[in-house]
Motif scaffolding. Sequence first.
Motif, short mmCIF file in Angstrom:
data_model
loop_
_atom_site.label_atom_id
_atom_site.label_comp_id
_atom_site.label_asym_id
_atom_site.label_seq_id
_atom_site.Cartn_x
_atom_site.Cartn_y
_atom_site.Cartn_z
N UNK A 106 0.83 -1.21 0.00
CA UNK A 106 0.00 0.00 0.00
C UNK A 106 0.87 1.26 0.00
N UNK A 107 1.92 1.26 0.84
CA UNK A 107 2.79 2.44 0.89
C UNK A 107 3.57 2.61 -0.40
N UNK A 108 3.96 1.50 -1.02
CA UNK A 108 4.69 1.62 -2.30
C UNK A 108 3.80 2.24 -3.37
N UNK A 109 2.52 1.86 -3.39
CA UNK A 109 1.58 2.47 -4.34
C UNK A 109 1.45 3.96 -4.09
N UNK A 110 1.38 4.33 -2.79
CA UNK A 110 1.28 5.75 -2.45
C UNK A 110 2.54 6.50 -2.87
N UNK A 111 3.70 5.90 -2.65
CA UNK A 111 4.96 6.56 -3.02
C UNK A 111 5.09 6.70 -4.54
N UNK A 112 4.57 5.75 -5.27
CA UNK A 112 4.60 5.87 -6.74
C UNK A 112 3.73 7.05 -7.19
N UNK A 113 2.60 7.22 -6.54
CA UNK A 113 1.74 8.36 -6.88
C UNK A 113 2.42 9.68 -6.52
N UNK A 114 3.11 9.70 -5.38
CA UNK A 114 3.84 10.91 -5.00
C UNK A 114 4.93 11.21 -6.02
N UNK A 115 5.64 10.15 -6.46
CA UNK A 115 6.68 10.34 -7.48
C UNK A 115 6.11 10.85 -8.79
N UNK A 116 4.95 10.34 -9.18
CA UNK A 116 4.32 10.80 -10.42
C UNK A 116 3.87 12.26 -10.31
N UNK A 117 3.43 12.64 -9.12
CA UNK A 117 2.94 14.01 -8.94
C UNK A 117 4.07 15.02 -8.95
N UNK A 118 5.16 14.73 -8.23
CA UNK A 118 6.23 15.71 -8.08
C UNK A 118 7.37 15.52 -9.08
N UNK A 119 7.58 14.31 -9.58
CA UNK A 119 8.73 14.05 -10.47
C UNK A 119 8.26 13.28 -11.71
N UNK A 120 7.31 13.84 -12.41
CA UNK A 120 6.76 13.19 -13.60
C UNK A 120 7.74 13.30 -14.75
N UNK A 121 8.29 12.16 -15.17
CA UNK A 121 9.28 12.15 -16.25
C UNK A 121 8.63 12.27 -17.62
N UNK A 122 7.33 11.90 -17.71
CA UNK A 122 6.66 11.93 -19.01
C UNK A 122 6.40 13.36 -19.46
N UNK A 123 6.34 14.29 -18.53
CA UNK A 123 6.08 15.67 -18.88
C UNK A 123 7.35 16.31 -19.42
N UNK A 124 7.35 16.87 -20.62
CA UNK A 124 8.57 17.46 -21.18
C UNK A 124 9.06 18.65 -20.37
N UNK A 125 10.39 18.82 -20.34
CA UNK A 125 10.97 19.93 -19.56
C UNK A 125 10.57 21.29 -20.10
#
Length: 634
Positions: free
Chosen positions: A68-87
Amino acid sequence: MSNLRKLHPILWSKLEVILEDLIIRFRPSYEAELLATITALLQKASSRVELKSSKEEKNKEEHSLLESYHTTLKRIGMKFFNKEKPDGSKSRKAVLFHAKYASMFECDFLRQQTGPNGAVYSGPASIPELVERLKRWKLMIEYQVSRVPSSCKLQEASPSLAWYSCEPPDLWAGACESKSFTISKSLNEYFPARGNELCQVSQSSALVAAKTSSHAVMMAANSEGLGGHAGGGAGVVEIPGQYAPTSSGMLDIRPFPELHAKLIRFEPTLEVVTNSTKQEQIVRRISMLGSNGRQYKFLLQLAIPYWTRTDERSAQLHYIMGKVLRKDIRSCKRCVTVKPKVVIPVAQRMRMSSNETSHQSLENVFHKIQGPSSNQLISHFQETVNDRLREMKGTDDATKAKVKLEVYQEICNEVVLPNFFTRYMTEMIKDADHLFQFRKVFTSQLAANSLLQHAFALVERTPVRFVFCTKTGQMISQDFRFQYNQGLLDKHKVPFRLTRNIEELIGPFLLQGVFIPSFVSISSAMNDKRSIFEPMLHILLRDDIISWYTSKSNPRNDHKSRELEVQLSDRIWKNVGYVQERVEECSARLVEDASKEAISENPDPVDSKVRQLISVATNSDNLSLMSATFQAWL
């Protein structure tokens, strides 16, 4: 919005400039948002660090929690460090934030590793390891956030707000109506339709004077140009929070916009403060100067839509409750009243919350008197309990309760002062008469707040949520959210917060002479209006539980929302019955034969249920079993 643009074009243009600056220029930094997220996850993970009855049970639960915590951390990573969004589409601050923390976050929480048994997992391998890494990140981000100055010039943050200025309009009847609304009716049609108390007088001379003053306002608006839209007070911005349900008056009549405080200008200094309900969230506090000479302070907070809607429902509940108390003679004799908290939605994830320098939480009071942060006591309590359970090699419920009670009593006797709340108020209020009046008002306000805590099964009233005004004694309902268990209101071991420092400030005389009678009077007043209160209560609980469900799932269309409402109908009515039952049992008991009961050996008092609740709320065994974040020792 389209009607507002048509009827008040000048007013709309001013509001558009103000809202745009508030939304764009005053959002918290990325570090502050990440700090608030990590702190919330750390508190949740820390509460799970307990010994289980068996090693197999511990491993099984720990594995499910880690997933459960890993899923939450993945969402946090997507929110703050989204690699798919171009610089190229990111701001400069976002690019620097990503470059500084993205790789570190992925290495600590998202990198896949192979354990000694050959199993592949992502991030920390255990709950204690996850807690340690979250603590390290919390300290690192806290250092960065602490470098932000406590204040800055508004000119630097938002030049347009710093330049904003306005003159208060004339306080004539109809001065705040737009020209397009006023001219749409003739004078004979307009005044009877307004429902204004001033215009419904029977004397013909007063009616003629009112019509004449409104006609003068309309002529003045025409003479000022811009089609008359800038005339009078039609183009003046009001201070937020002066209409129902965030504001209530003793008369319960139609509001008079002419008498409302208007925005003259913004104060030139912008404060950066710590949120009273979330100690690690850094927010901006902006001050508005009203036409009445008073300063109005608002916190600019980021919040999920469910929290904002919950605050709106809380204001509606307090507004309805205030109207009931104003019409009840028992409550009026005791001067018991409640006031809603002003929360203004600005955008989907941003709101303005009224805040004054006199608003203090129990957490802030403890920090100012004793110094150490209460988070250290939470960690000390959890670590001490776990260490003793390991030494005793016992994990059954009875052993846990015994150890928790021992550690709780040690903290109360050796660490936390039993009267720091009283010492703080004595330092704040030097005059004895003023202090007694504060304690009396605070006690009656606490009774109203405690009834709501008990009846609606509110989330734990932690010290940061226990907020009051040091000037008036008013209790501020922070994070007024209901506690659900599968859609039903969940009962707590402790009905409301009445810990030893609060009990020490009130004292035995005010507890018996103000708290209990006020508690019973409010309950009786609400119970007497049960038939009127029930449909309003049903609407509030229906909106809240549907919002609670939709906040935990994907967005739904109208058809699915109606289906969800039908599915939850039974639970909504059960919650309504639950609230009404708790209010009824706390009201004054009806005595059928007073003479017969008076001569009995052990007559029950009419407020026996309230006395039982106080006994439960102050019992050390119950307080020691509460979550560590409740901090029952304060």
